[in-house]
Scaffold this motif. Structure first.
Motif, mmCIF file in Angstrom:
data_model
loop_
_atom_site.group_PDB
_atom_site.id
_atom_site.type_symbol
_atom_site.label_atom_id
_atom_site.label_comp_id
_atom_site.label_asym_id
_atom_site.label_seq_id
_atom_site.Cartn_x
_atom_site.Cartn_y
_atom_site.Cartn_z
ATOM 1 N N LYS A 179 0.674 -0.983 -0.205
ATOM 2 C CA LYS A 179 -0.273 -0.113 -0.033
ATOM 3 C C LYS A 179 1.045 1.065 -0.027
ATOM 4 N N ASP B 139 -8.603 1.584 5.531
ATOM 5 C CA ASP B 139 -7.085 1.505 4.109
ATOM 6 C C ASP B 139 -6.033 0.582 4.206
ATOM 7 N N TYR B 140 -6.194 0.402 5.271
ATOM 8 C CA TYR B 140 -4.698 -0.144 5.598
ATOM 9 C C TYR B 140 -4.964 -1.415 6.504
ATOM 10 N N SER C 166 0.500 5.131 0.231
ATOM 11 C CA SER C 166 0.211 6.959 1.282
ATOM 12 C C SER C 166 0.513 8.104 0.897
ATOM 13 N N ARG D 67 -2.282 -0.315 -3.224
ATOM 14 C CA ARG D 67 -3.662 0.298 -2.614
ATOM 15 C C ARG D 67 -2.952 1.503 -2.569
ATOM 16 N N GLU E 260 -8.783 9.400 6.079
ATOM 17 C CA GLU E 260 -7.488 9.644 7.103
ATOM 18 C C GLU E 260 -8.431 9.443 8.755
ATOM 19 N N SER F 58 -3.957 5.649 -1.451
ATOM 20 C CA SER F 58 -4.977 6.390 -0.928
ATOM 21 C C SER F 58 -3.751 7.771 -1.183
ATOM 22 N N GLY G 186 -9.291 7.906 -0.281
ATOM 23 C CA GLY G 186 -8.970 7.255 0.883
ATOM 24 C C GLY G 186 -9.579 8.310 2.412
#
Ligand code: ADP
Length: 488
Positions: free
Chosen positions: A230, A474-475, A232, A253, A466, A255, A464
């Protein structure tokens, strides 16, 4: 210059696998205080090789970390949070000298960032799966939540501590391991966080920081390495688009928390004093260098003159100066190019027909990174300044005559991060909240962000969320387990 109570917080090299890497003969790069132009510290210049080492360290730590109990992860995050709180004055000083924002704002950022660590410590122990009503009598369905794996992140200079905290806390809480590349302009806050993570007992390899001047070289590893599951990013839309493409080849993935172009609408029935207070909070924090900063003031024509008068009075009280001086309310912009960029936007707006209503005078001995609070009126939504994220202390005023026009102007942008409006009529409040095409809306509020809120955008502001109870999504992956052969 720094006068830290805990000088151990000032680190000068990347933190990989539980160690600050050795300097040996490596290159160094300067970290510069934008207020004075002076070098605060030199930092070891890591590159692709160190990024690769950090990814391998995170992968090595993953198998153990993902199996820790949620209670253990909660406890370690709580310890990290407490150490950040205990060292917050020093952390704020480090942040102010490398980034420029006033010390009280820096202390606010440290508390804000820490609050995400506390929030996700508490979310870690509440990450429930599901049992699923089965269509057959002999099967049962279960949805487990499992960590995504190794997470890499790239963060910007405008919130050097908080942008790392809110990604790392969510990743670690979910059972992921983490590598971050902070902005090369503000590496010191990130390295101080790494030192405190280690002191808190977060195991080697779980939290890694790679600092280097060559962002594309480090970025290539973090976005393309097959072990990374992932990615971010918080930063500009232009860089986000490129990094998103780089992630595509390995289907990571992703964000993206990208740029904004926030409208700030004031309706005819608004409480003007509250609107001005909200405008000041939204526009001038960090000298306007925030992605949720109000970028376009869209004011009902009947209250325009009164709003401008009140706002100008407040703007005139803002003292520009070095962030460590107690009276400073506005620090420098991050570097000279940022000042030049804002100056060009203002010049082009005036060339395109805007009127300079007011600008604070600049002190002759002010360093070149300061740009004064400025108020432009007769701005049109088609002007470059209205279609660009200003990232500086410049207010631009447009007017409207009815609700539909206000909404249409507000939504006429490629961005969709934050929007604000002030109105008293409850019907207006509902309709406008629903009609604004943005990820976050402040209705009669100019300071909207906190750990309990889902922070994120739509359109070219990214995807995404937070913070909030959604922040772990998201994680984590949802794994479906079908239990068969159970009999009836
Ligand atoms: P800003 O305009 O706020 O400086 P940027 O998007 O340029 O935002 O920077 C945000 C972060 O992205 C910083 O850490 C910066 O070093 C990093 N960055 C910039 N360009 C690249 C790139 N080509 N590859 C990887 N990281 C990058």
């Amino acid at each position: 210059m720094l006068n830290l109570s805990n000088p151990a917080l000032l680190k000068q090299s990347s933190f990989i696998n539980g160690q600050f890497i050795q300097q040996n003969d490596r290159d160094l790069f300067d970290v510069v205080n934008p207020s004075s132009g002076l070098c605060i510290s030199q930092v070891v210049n890591a590159g692709g090789l160190e990024a690769e080492q950090a990814v391998l360290a995170a992968d090595g730590a993953l198998s153990t970390w993902r199996k820790t109990t949620a209670a253990t992860r909660c406890e370690l995050l709580k310890r990290w949070h407490q150490l950040i709180v205990d060292n917050s004055q020093d952390l704020a000083r480090i942040l102010t000298v490398e980034q420029g924002k006033p010390l009280n704002e820096a202390a606010g950022e440290i508390a804000y960032g820490a609050s995400y660590i506390d929030w996700f410590a508490n979310e870690a122990i509440r990450q429930y799966g599901e049992t699923i009503p089965s269509p057959t009598s002999i099967n049962r369905g279960i949805a487990l939540r499992q960590p995504v794996g190794v997470v890499c992140a790239i963060t910007p200079w405008n919130f050097p501590q908080a942008m790392i905290a809110r990604k790392a806390a969510a990743a670690l809480a979910a059972g992921c391991t983490f590598v971050v590349k902070p902005s090369e302009l503000t590496p010191l806050s990130a390295l101080a966080m790494a030192y405190l993570a280690e002191q808190a007992g977060i195991p080697a390899g779980v939290f890694n920081v790679v600092v280097g001047a060559d962002a594309p070289e480090i970025g290539k590893v973090l976005t393309q390495h097959p072990l990374v599951r992932k990615f971010s990013f918080t930063g500009s839309t232009a860089v986000g688009k490129q990094l998103n493409q780089q992630c595509a080849a390995t289907i990571k993935r992703v964000s993206m928390e990208l740029g904004g172009n926030a409208p700030f609408i004031v309706f005819a029935d608004a409480d003007l004093d509250a609107a001005v207070a909200g405008a000041m909070a939204s526009k001038f924090r960090n000298a306007g260098q925030t992605c949720i900063s109000a970028n376009r003031f869209i004011i009902h024509e009947s209250v325009k003159a009164a709003f401008i008068d009140k706002l100008q009075n407040e703007m005139a009280t803002l003292v520009m100066g070095d962030g460590l001086e107690a009276q400073s309310a506005i620090g420098p912009l991050i570097h000279r190019q940022a000042v030049e960029r804002v100056r060009q936007l203002v010049v082009s707006a005036i060339e395109q027909g805007a009127r300079l209503h007011w600008q604070q005078s600049v002190n002759d001995n002010q360093q070149p990174c300061f740009y004064p609070p400025t108020l432009l009126e007769q701005v049109e939504n088609t002007m470059t300044i209205a279609q660009t994220e200003i990232f500086g202390p410049v207010v631009t005023i447009q007017t409207f005559s009815d609700e539909a026009q206000a909404i249409s102007l507000a939504n006429d942008t490629d961005y969709g991060l934050a929007a604000y409006f002030y109105a008293r009529d409850i019907g207006t409040i509902w309709r406008v909240s629903e009609a604004l095409d943005f990820g976050m809306v402040g209705a009669n509020e100019g300071a909207i962000s906190n750990a309990s809120a889902p922070f994120g955008g739509v359109k070219q502001s990214g995807f995404g969320r937070e913070g909030s109870k959604h922040g772990l999504d998201d994680y984590s992956e949802i794994k479906y387990v079908c239990l068969g052969g159970l009999g009836t």
